[in-house]
Write an enzyme that holds these catalytic residues in place. Structure first.
Site, short mmCIF file in Angstrom:
data_model
loop_
_atom_site.label_atom_id
_atom_site.label_comp_id
_atom_site.label_asym_id
_atom_site.label_seq_id
_atom_site.Cartn_x
_atom_site.Cartn_y
_atom_site.Cartn_z
CB THR A 1 -0.93 -0.03 1.22
OG1 THR A 1 -1.85 -1.10 1.05
CG2 THR A 1 -1.72 1.26 1.38
CB THR B 1 0.52 -3.48 6.37
OG1 THR B 1 -0.75 -3.63 5.72
CG2 THR B 1 0.99 -2.05 6.31
CG ASP B 2 -2.41 -7.22 3.96
OD1 ASP B 2 -2.73 -6.54 4.95
OD2 ASP B 2 -3.03 -7.19 2.89
C1 SIN Z 1 -0.98 -2.91 2.84
O1 SIN Z 1 0.15 -2.73 2.45
O2 SIN Z 1 -1.45 -2.25 3.79
C2 SIN Z 1 -1.93 -3.93 2.24
C3 SIN Z 1 -1.49 -4.49 0.95
C4 SIN Z 1 -0.21 -5.26 1.06
O3 SIN Z 1 0.06 -5.89 2.09
O4 SIN Z 1 0.55 -5.26 0.07
#
Ligand code: SIN
Length: 330
Positions: free
Chosen positions: A17, A97-98
């Site tokens: 993200t 973040t995932d």
């Molecule tokens: C994010 O980064 O918050 C969600 C998408 C990902 O993990 O690439």
């Protein structure tokens, strides 16, 4: 300003993200992750030029839900190569973040250098009003450029906090303070160029870790225990040739009786079974809520199921005999 004496930091971009884009600045959920290139991410943070000299590489452009072991191998290998260079003082990895917590722990166990390695990410895409990525990136580079960050293993800089890769986990689907280290707390903070550590990291990591990155990843899967859990998934995994199963158990790693029987049968067929908890904090004690001695299982301690899977894969890949030893140590 004479910048030639600033630390030289490699920024390795993988997507997420932080590199996300939406058609409308008010959108923080409907967007495409991993589409903005590393040069554009860096251009959005002119203050980086006062903190470090940046060497940038685009390693991948993915939504981190699609992270693969092949990419882990490539990323860990590249981090090790760069840190071996005299002209690189630290590495920052931008990530989604995932699965950040999994990649961070993987690097914590397989990077072989004391120089700082810092992961960062964002909860809002780069096009959003109040995007959190630019400040997170500046703070991550600030931590990586800090001599105080050396020797502490892989770190995660997020929302002004510095976390240990082993302990950090994502705890919110939308909040900009999504990351927590539930059992241990943050290592320190970074704000306005100041990096301050409040505690140290006691478990072995990086150069002191016995594990190395591999390109022969054993199949290790995660199953959960819940009301009326059946043995279908465990039996299917054993039939598929799984080498290890991590159980996200209830409470202190307890498991439905049906699942326990299936796992006992799996252990008899040579499958390594590790008990973690689905609770989100706390630890799973050996011979606590299940009899590991009788079952032939291992308790994950304070590692969540996803991190326990990382450690189990590395341990199986390197032929560790006593799995409880490594779960107690790392
Ligand atoms: C994010 O980064 O918050 C969600 C998408 C990902 O993990 O690439």
């Amino acid at each position: 300003m004479n910048t030639s004496s600033l630390p030289r930091i490699a920024v390795l971009a993988t997507g997420g993200t932080i590199a996300g884009s939406a058609g409308d600045a008010s959108k923080t959920a409907g967007y495409k992750a991993g589409v903005v290139g590393v040069d554009k991410l860096l251009d959005a943070v002119p203050a980086l030029g006062t903190v470090a000299r940046i060497h940038a590489e685009q390693i991948a452009s993915i939504d981190s839900k699609d992270m693969s072991v092949a990419l882990w191998t490539a990323l860990a290998s590249r981090v090790n190569e760069l840190l071996a260079q005299d002209d690189i003082d630290g590495v920052v990895v931008t990530h989604g973040t995932d699965t950040l917590e999994e990649t961070a722990y993987l690097l914590h166990l397989t990077v072989k250098h004391a120089k700082p390695v810092v992961l960062t990410a964002a909860m809002r895409p780069s096009t959003a009003l109040s995007a959190d990525g630019p400040l997170n990136l500046l703070n991550a580079v600030t931590v990586a450029a800090s001599k105080d960050a050396a020797g502490k293993g892989v770190l995660v800089a997020f929302n002004n906090q510095i976390h240990c890769a082993r302990d950090v986990t994502k705890t919110s689907t939308y909040a900009v303070d999504a990351f927590r280290s539930p059992e241990t707390g943050v290592l320190g903070f970074v704000q306005d160029g100041r990096v301050e550590f409040q505690r140290t990291v006691v478990r072995p990591h990086t150069a002191a870790s016995e594990f190395s990155v591999t390109d022969e990843w054993p199949m290790v899967e995660i199953v959960a225990s819940y009301a009326d859990a059946s043995r279908v998934m465990v039996d299917a995994l054993v039939a598929a040739g799984v080498r290890g199963i991590v159980v996200a158990g209830t409470g202190n790693g307890s498991m439905h009786a049906t699942l326990t029987q299936a796992l006992a049968d799996a252990v008899r067929q040579g499958v390594a079974v590790v008990r973690a908890s689905r609770v989100g904090s706390g630890h799973v004690m050996r011979n606590g809520a299940a009899n590991d001695d009788a079952l032939g299982s291992v308790s994950a301690g304070t590692l969540n199921a996803y991190k326990a899977r990382v450690l189990l894969m590395l341990a199986l890949a390197s032929g560790v005999g006593d799995l409880q030893r490594v779960f107690d140590a790392y």
